[in-house]
Design a protein around this motif. Structure first.
Motif, PDB file in Angstrom:
ATOM      1  N   LEU A 100       0.829  -1.204   0.000  1.00 33.97           N
ATOM      2  CA  LEU A 100       0.000   0.000   0.000  1.00 33.97           C
ATOM      3  C   LEU A 100       0.867   1.259   0.000  1.00 33.97           C
ATOM      4  O   LEU A 100       0.600   2.208  -0.745  1.00 33.97           O
ATOM      5  CB  LEU A 100      -0.935  -0.014   1.209  1.00 33.97           C
ATOM      6  CG  LEU A 100      -2.114   0.938   1.188  1.00 33.97           C
ATOM      7  CD1 LEU A 100      -2.962   0.745  -0.054  1.00 33.97           C
ATOM      8  CD2 LEU A 100      -2.957   0.739   2.424  1.00 33.97           C
ATOM      9  N   ASN A 101       1.931   1.261   0.781  1.00 31.10           N
ATOM     10  CA  ASN A 101       2.842   2.400   0.799  1.00 31.10           C
ATOM     11  C   ASN A 101       3.606   2.539  -0.509  1.00 31.10           C
ATOM     12  O   ASN A 101       3.793   3.647  -1.017  1.00 31.10           O
ATOM     13  CB  ASN A 101       3.794   2.305   1.987  1.00 31.10           C
ATOM     14  CG  ASN A 101       3.112   2.728   3.263  1.00 31.10           C
ATOM     15  OD1 ASN A 101       2.694   3.863   3.402  1.00 31.10           O
ATOM     16  ND2 ASN A 101       2.972   1.806   4.195  1.00 31.10           N
ATOM     17  N   ALA A 102       4.047   1.423  -1.082  1.00 32.18           N
ATOM     18  CA  ALA A 102       4.751   1.465  -2.366  1.00 32.18           C
ATOM     19  C   ALA A 102       3.832   1.980  -3.469  1.00 32.18           C
ATOM     20  O   ALA A 102       4.246   2.794  -4.313  1.00 32.18           O
ATOM     21  CB  ALA A 102       5.281   0.085  -2.720  1.00 32.18           C
ATOM     22  N   ALA A 103       2.583   1.533  -3.464  1.00 34.26           N
ATOM     23  CA  ALA A 103       1.624   1.996  -4.472  1.00 34.26           C
ATOM     24  C   ALA A 103       1.392   3.498  -4.330  1.00 34.26           C
ATOM     25  O   ALA A 103       1.364   4.236  -5.324  1.00 34.26           O
ATOM     26  CB  ALA A 103       0.304   1.232  -4.341  1.00 34.26           C
ATOM     27  N   LYS A 104       1.266   3.959  -3.107  1.00 36.16           N
ATOM     28  CA  LYS A 104       1.064   5.388  -2.855  1.00 36.16           C
ATOM     29  C   LYS A 104       2.266   6.195  -3.350  1.00 36.16           C
ATOM     30  O   LYS A 104       2.112   7.206  -4.033  1.00 36.16           O
ATOM     31  CB  LYS A 104       0.838   5.623  -1.359  1.00 36.16           C
ATOM     32  CG  LYS A 104       0.564   7.052  -0.995  1.00 36.16           C
ATOM     33  CD  LYS A 104       0.319   7.188   0.503  1.00 36.16           C
ATOM     34  CE  LYS A 104       0.093   8.626   0.888  1.00 36.16           C
ATOM     35  NZ  LYS A 104      -0.128   8.775   2.321  1.00 36.16           N
ATOM     36  N   LEU A 105       3.470   5.737  -3.030  1.00 35.31           N
ATOM     37  CA  LEU A 105       4.679   6.443  -3.456  1.00 35.31           C
ATOM     38  C   LEU A 105       4.864   6.420  -4.971  1.00 35.31           C
ATOM     39  O   LEU A 105       5.397   7.369  -5.548  1.00 35.31           O
ATOM     40  CB  LEU A 105       5.908   5.844  -2.776  1.00 35.31           C
ATOM     41  CG  LEU A 105       6.041   6.133  -1.291  1.00 35.31           C
ATOM     42  CD1 LEU A 105       7.177   5.307  -0.683  1.00 35.31           C
ATOM     43  CD2 LEU A 105       6.279   7.617  -1.038  1.00 35.31           C
TER      44      LEU A 105
END
Length: 106
Positions: free
Chosen positions: A38-43
């Motif tokens: 989820l954090n990688a997708a956001k970044l």
């Protein structure tokens, strides 16, 4: 804790509403990887519905991670069907499909 791969999902589903059960391969690994995803997708700036995820391994941990990420995608507005189309599971026999004609690798 750890149940055999043959029964792990069935046992979690059967007892889910009657007692607390936790399988670290499915739920623990799923939670950690889903948070990272989820954090990688956001970044990355790439929306969840445009993500494509390949899992090498279709055992309880791989399927558990996929299921957890799918739940995150649904919680963020996708349908379960839309989310499922973002996943590819590969085992030692190749791409896992409903039409592959064999059992999952053991």
């Amino acid at each position: 804790e750890d149940f055999s791969n043959d029964h792990c999902f069935e046992l979690l589903e059967r007892y889910r509403k009657r007692m607390r059960a936790f399988n670290d391969d499915i739920q623990g690994t799923g939670a950690v990887i889903a948070a990272g995803f989820l954090n990688a997708a956001k970044l990355s700036g790439v929306p969840l519905n445009r993500q494509r995820i390949v899992f090498y391994g279709a055992g309880s941990a791989g399927v558990g991670v996929a299921d957890t990420i799918k739940s995150v995608m649904v919680a963020n507005g996708m349908t379960a069907e839309e989310a499922s189309k973002c996943f590819y599971l590969v085992d030692t026999k190749g791409l896992v499909t409903t039409t592959r004609g064999d059992e999952l690798a053991v």
